[in-house]
Design a protein around this motif. Sequence first.
Motif, PDB file in Angstrom:
ATOM      1  N   SER A 131       0.855  -1.189   0.000  1.00 55.57           N
ATOM      2  CA  SER A 131       0.000   0.000   0.000  1.00 55.57           C
ATOM      3  C   SER A 131       0.891   1.239   0.000  1.00 55.57           C
ATOM      4  N   LYS A 132       0.304   2.377  -0.328  1.00 56.27           N
ATOM      5  CA  LYS A 132       1.069   3.624  -0.378  1.00 56.27           C
ATOM      6  C   LYS A 132       1.713   3.918   0.973  1.00 56.27           C
ATOM      7  N   SER A 133       0.926   3.780   2.036  1.00 52.41           N
ATOM      8  CA  SER A 133       1.460   4.119   3.353  1.00 52.41           C
ATOM      9  C   SER A 133       2.538   3.134   3.790  1.00 52.41           C
ATOM     10  N   LYS A 134       2.336   1.857   3.512  1.00 52.74           N
ATOM     11  CA  LYS A 134       3.331   0.848   3.900  1.00 52.74           C
ATOM     12  C   LYS A 134       4.617   1.046   3.108  1.00 52.74           C
ATOM     13  N   ALA A 135       4.496   1.292   1.801  1.00 51.49           N
ATOM     14  CA  ALA A 135       5.668   1.510   0.956  1.00 51.49           C
ATOM     15  C   ALA A 135       6.444   2.744   1.420  1.00 51.49           C
ATOM     16  N   ALA A 136       5.724   3.811   1.754  1.00 53.52           N
ATOM     17  CA  ALA A 136       6.375   5.034   2.220  1.00 53.52           C
ATOM     18  C   ALA A 136       7.081   4.793   3.542  1.00 53.52           C
ATOM     19  N   ARG A 137       6.439   4.041   4.434  1.00 58.03           N
ATOM     20  CA  ARG A 137       7.020   3.746   5.743  1.00 58.03           C
ATOM     21  C   ARG A 137       8.341   2.991   5.583  1.00 58.03           C
ATOM     22  N   ASN A 195      11.050   5.299   3.643  1.00 53.83           N
ATOM     23  CA  ASN A 195      11.568   6.370   4.489  1.00 53.83           C
ATOM     24  C   ASN A 195      12.369   5.829   5.664  1.00 53.83           C
ATOM     25  N   GLY A 196      12.036   4.628   6.102  1.00 57.29           N
ATOM     26  CA  GLY A 196      12.714   4.043   7.255  1.00 57.29           C
ATOM     27  C   GLY A 196      14.173   3.764   6.990  1.00 57.29           C
ATOM     28  N   GLY A 197      14.530   3.494   5.738  1.00 63.25           N
ATOM     29  CA  GLY A 197      15.911   3.158   5.416  1.00 63.25           C
ATOM     30  C   GLY A 197      16.605   4.277   4.684  1.00 63.25           C
ATOM     31  N   ARG A 198      16.557   5.453   5.228  1.00 63.80           N
ATOM     32  CA  ARG A 198      17.132   6.599   4.511  1.00 63.80           C
ATOM     33  C   ARG A 198      18.656   6.525   4.443  1.00 63.80           C
ATOM     34  N   GLN A 233      20.679   2.675   8.788  1.00 63.49           N
ATOM     35  CA  GLN A 233      19.263   2.335   8.979  1.00 63.49           C
ATOM     36  C   GLN A 233      18.879   1.144   8.118  1.00 63.49           C
ATOM     37  N   ARG A 234      19.373   1.118   6.878  1.00 60.79           N
ATOM     38  CA  ARG A 234      19.067  -0.013   5.994  1.00 60.79           C
ATOM     39  C   ARG A 234      19.690  -1.294   6.520  1.00 60.79           C
ATOM     40  N   SER A 235      20.886  -1.194   7.088  1.00 61.31           N
ATOM     41  CA  SER A 235      21.543  -2.371   7.670  1.00 61.31           C
ATOM     42  C   SER A 235      20.724  -2.920   8.829  1.00 61.31           C
ATOM     43  N   ALA A 236      20.227  -2.028   9.661  1.00 59.42           N
ATOM     44  CA  ALA A 236      19.409  -2.450  10.794  1.00 59.42           C
ATOM     45  C   ALA A 236      18.133  -3.126  10.306  1.00 59.42           C
ATOM     46  N   MET A 237      17.526  -2.576   9.250  1.00 61.32           N
ATOM     47  CA  MET A 237      16.310  -3.179   8.691  1.00 61.32           C
ATOM     48  C   MET A 237      16.611  -4.571   8.147  1.00 61.32           C
ATOM     49  N   ALA A 238      17.766  -4.729   7.501  1.00 61.09           N
ATOM     50  CA  ALA A 238      18.145  -6.021   6.930  1.00 61.09           C
ATOM     51  C   ALA A 238      18.364  -7.045   8.036  1.00 61.09           C
ATOM     52  N   ARG A 239      19.019  -6.626   9.123  1.00 63.33           N
ATOM     53  CA  ARG A 239      19.235  -7.543  10.252  1.00 63.33           C
ATOM     54  C   ARG A 239      17.905  -7.977  10.859  1.00 63.33           C
ATOM     55  N   LYS A 240      16.994  -7.019  11.004  1.00 62.39           N
ATOM     56  CA  LYS A 240      15.689  -7.350  11.583  1.00 62.39           C
ATOM     57  C   LYS A 240      14.929  -8.307  10.662  1.00 62.39           C
ATOM     58  N   ALA A 241      14.999  -8.076   9.351  1.00 61.77           N
ATOM     59  CA  ALA A 241      14.320  -8.949   8.392  1.00 61.77           C
ATOM     60  C   ALA A 241      14.892 -10.359   8.468  1.00 61.77           C
ATOM     61  N   ALA A 242      16.215 -10.450   8.586  1.00 60.10           N
ATOM     62  CA  ALA A 242      16.864 -11.767   8.691  1.00 60.10           C
ATOM     63  C   ALA A 242      16.420 -12.484   9.953  1.00 60.10           C
ATOM     64  N   ARG A 243      16.342 -11.741  11.055  1.00 61.64           N
ATOM     65  CA  ARG A 243      15.871 -12.324  12.322  1.00 61.64           C
ATOM     66  C   ARG A 243      14.445 -12.844  12.180  1.00 61.64           C
ATOM     67  N   THR A 244      13.603 -12.040  11.535  1.00 65.52           N
ATOM     68  CA  THR A 244      12.203 -12.421  11.339  1.00 65.52           C
ATOM     69  C   THR A 244      12.106 -13.698  10.505  1.00 65.52           C
ATOM     70  N   ARG A 245      12.870 -13.752   9.408  1.00 69.21           N
ATOM     71  CA  ARG A 245      12.851 -14.943   8.555  1.00 69.21           C
ATOM     72  C   ARG A 245      13.327 -16.170   9.317  1.00 69.21           C
ATOM     73  N   ARG A 246      14.369 -15.990  10.099  1.00 72.96           N
ATOM     74  CA  ARG A 246      14.901 -17.112  10.891  1.00 72.96           C
ATOM     75  C   ARG A 246      13.858 -17.602  11.889  1.00 72.96           C
ATOM     76  N   ALA A 247      13.186 -16.658  12.557  1.00 74.15           N
ATOM     77  CA  ALA A 247      12.188 -17.009  13.561  1.00 74.15           C
ATOM     78  C   ALA A 247      10.998 -17.743  12.934  1.00 74.15           C
TER      79      ALA A 247
END
Length: 64
Positions: free
Chosen positions: A29-35, A38-41, A45-59
């Motif tokens: 969605s527009k709001s989700k895509a923007a979030r 913008n979160g990985g400016r 910040q992008r590295s932190a997002m990638a680490r969190k995504a990896a953790r989520t996938r592992r879990a």
Amino acid sequence: MVSDRGGRYGFVYKTRQRVYRALRRQGASKSKAARIANGGRTWPQRSAMARKAARTRRARGNRR
């Protein structure tokens, strides 16, 4: 065209608009895509997002 105007026009950083469009093409969605865009400016910040995504996938057990 994605807006970097703000207010009721929405806001996505200029440097992140390609990411925003890619997310929209993938069906976000527009709001989700923007979030997400913008979160990985910055690089850290992008590295932190990638680490969190990896953790989520592992879990979730790497199922696709």
